[in-house]
Scaffold this active site. Structure first.
Site, PDB file in Angstrom:
ATOM      1  N   SER A 128     -23.581 121.459  14.352  1.00  0.00           N
ATOM      2  CA  SER A 128     -22.856 121.711  15.593  1.00  0.00           C
ATOM      3  C   SER A 128     -23.289 123.054  16.200  1.00  0.00           C
ATOM      4  O   SER A 128     -24.471 123.236  16.483  1.00  0.00           O
ATOM      5  CB  SER A 128     -21.356 121.651  15.289  1.00  0.00           C
ATOM      6  N   ASP A 283     -21.957 110.295  17.980  1.00  0.00           N
ATOM      7  CA  ASP A 283     -21.425 111.596  18.391  1.00  0.00           C
ATOM      8  C   ASP A 283     -21.157 111.551  19.896  1.00  0.00           C
ATOM      9  O   ASP A 283     -22.039 111.242  20.687  1.00  0.00           O
ATOM     10  CB  ASP A 283     -22.440 112.692  18.056  1.00  0.00           C
ATOM     11  N   HIS A 312     -19.238 112.983  15.596  1.00  0.00           N
ATOM     12  CA  HIS A 312     -19.645 114.366  15.375  1.00  0.00           C
ATOM     13  C   HIS A 312     -19.372 114.807  13.939  1.00  0.00           C
ATOM     14  O   HIS A 312     -20.141 115.567  13.352  1.00  0.00           O
ATOM     15  CB  HIS A 312     -18.925 115.287  16.354  1.00  0.00           C
TER      16      HIS A 312
END
Lengths: 338, 338
Positions: A128, A283, A312
């Site tokens: 991320s 995601d 995600h």
């Protein structure tokens, strides 16, 4: 305290402010070998702290502390490194200056070189916003980084991702208790609201359709239990100004703004070390299409999509199957002679 | 006033409350023919009012008022039919009772039969929550409805969709000015916050990636202009309690709760009239997969995906290309002898 502090001193930030007595909190795993050739940097993600990264480190895993010296630097704003919540006036709370990915990586580079005397890194990897810092390492210090494996992140935050974060920010600050950042108590209504906003984005439609949150390895009792115990629990641990500081860093992430580069395509073309770029199939805010575009501009990068329904959070270390998939790719990349 | 009111009287709602002097606002287009065989019902969507539906009606279009008698009933809670904002105590504001899709359609049925004496409908169609009401018509009055074309909606609100709406609701109510629904002025900070939350969901990642909001036919000046002028503008026109009342209706939509049915699969199996079910390819909260599952349980339904980047708003009448795609399907379905 299970971590160390690297004193950065007074630092000039990319956006112009000077932050006094800046601190970079970090933790290391394993031993640095004699020729300092076994170091890995593994930055943190939005709201995460070093211990939230530890699921990817362990005996028999790619990031094996018996073999590698893994450094987890905490992102500025995360509450351990310099942050709105721990910085004295005049840069306290909502007056904390804006910190970019570029700044974060510059400070991490100082830690790695000044504190440890390391000249080359075997790998930089992260999830991320940690992936964002990974890209930034590759662009800022191309001769130092031998391999990168960014997962569920991007080199430049997409417009849609910026819009998602606008919703998160608006929900948090809609709580009058936020008071422009001058609160005495955390604006918990706002933090709970942003948690609920986040919940729909963090996992995929399929994840909710199949009530995966109720099954192993999560095992929440109901949807509401998942929203409260997991999501609200995740962000209620954090400070509102810290969350907004990191959100700014995220929204403004762009390796193309690294000095010396003319935009993101130019910067991506300069990432010449081997890379495996790993989006998660479903995601919703770092969709594979964005990474696909990036990889086309990176000379030695491979796109490898993490399959499945976790969205995600495929990169969050919660699902052993996804963790294995990421770990396998890390092993493969680390075996590659560079 | 460009619409009419059908007085429902005192009505008992599915959840148990009795709403006094309930009102159903509606508008009609075209003329009902002598044998009353040309009627179409076209319900409204979340926050929409009848004029927001008019883009799909026109000369040469499927819903041609020269040929059909089109009735647009306003959903309860939308500010024109009985709603928190227009109902006297004790059912005013946040005390407005919970209204289901089933209730809405029951009242629309009364309008159609009692006011107009119509016994069969050529078609029921609608976008989003309008699609939800379309499914409900098919389940509640299977012998009356000849064809349905729900677009960008579902027969039962999915868990992920419920979570998306939890974020919307939490953002709106995080504003202390909401005051449990007892506000004197609209909680505009909360309404703006929910608008920003909504923005990331309403259109696709590709829509933002390609800055489609800046091009024809939208032509906004910037992302921020789009967020303020389009999104905040959309919901600032509405009343907060109304928005929450409709949100409850949405979250709790499920044709399987129609009396006489044992869950959604049972209800879907009873939809025996020809149907074209049209999700938008990149709809983030009514994804095509949900409709695909539904269509498998519907004896005479076809799944036809609206291609392109507009996500949920493919069905909002803003993009001529998507409108043509929907209109073509409506024409095809209306040509079908039933």
């Amino acid at each position: 305290m299970d971590y160390e502090i690297f004193e950065l001193g007074d630092v000039r930030l990319q956006q112009g402010a000077t932050l006094s007595d800046a601190k970079l909190a970090f933790k290391t795993y394993g031993e640095l070998n004699a020729d300092k050739s076994n170091a890995i940097v593994y930055p943190t993600w939005y709201s995460g702290q070093h211990y939230d990264n530890e699921w990817l480190i362990g005996e028999g895993m790619a990031l094996d502390p018996a073999k590698y010296f893994v450094i987890i630097p905490n992102m500025l704003g995360n509450g351990l490194s310099s942050s709105p919540s721990n910085t004295p006036a005049p840069h306290d709370r909502a007056s904390f200056p804006r910190v970019t990915m570029y700044d974060n990586v510059r400070f991490q580079h100082r830690l790695v070189t000044e504190r440890f005397g390391i000249e080359r890194l075997e790998l930089v990897t992260g999830w991320s916003m940690g992936a964002g810092q990974t890209y930034q390492w590759a662009v800022s210090f191309p001769d130092m980084v031998k391999r990168i494996l960014p997962f569920c992140g991007s080199a430049k935050t997409s417009r849609h991702n910026i819009v998602f974060l606008e919703g998160v920010k608006a929900a948090l600050t809609a709580d009058a208790a936020y008071a422009g950042g001058r609160y005495d108590r955390q604006p918990d209504i706002g933090i709970r609201a942003m948690s609920r906003v986040y919940a729909g984005w963090g996992f995929s439609q399929q994840f909710y359709r199949e009530t995966i949150y109720e099954r192993d390895p999560l095992g929440f009792a109901s949807l509401e239990d998942f929203l409260v115990s997991f999501w609200e629990g995740l962000f209620l641990k954090r400070d509102a100004n810290n969350l907004l500081a990191m959100l700014w860093t995220w929204q403004n992430a762009d390796v193309g703004r690294t000095p010396g580069f003319r935009g993101v395509e130019d910067a991506l073309a300069a990432i010449r070390m081997p890379a495996i770029v790993m989006p998660a199939q479903q995601d919703l805010y770092f969709p594979p299409e964005d990474n696909e575009w990036e990889v086309k501009h990176m000379p030695r990068a491979e796109l490898r999509v993490i399959p499945g329904a976790w969205g995600h959070f495929a990169g969050g270390g919660l699902n052993p199957e996804d963790t294995r998939f990421i770990d396998d790719a890390l092993k493969e990349l680390l075996r590659l002679k560079v």
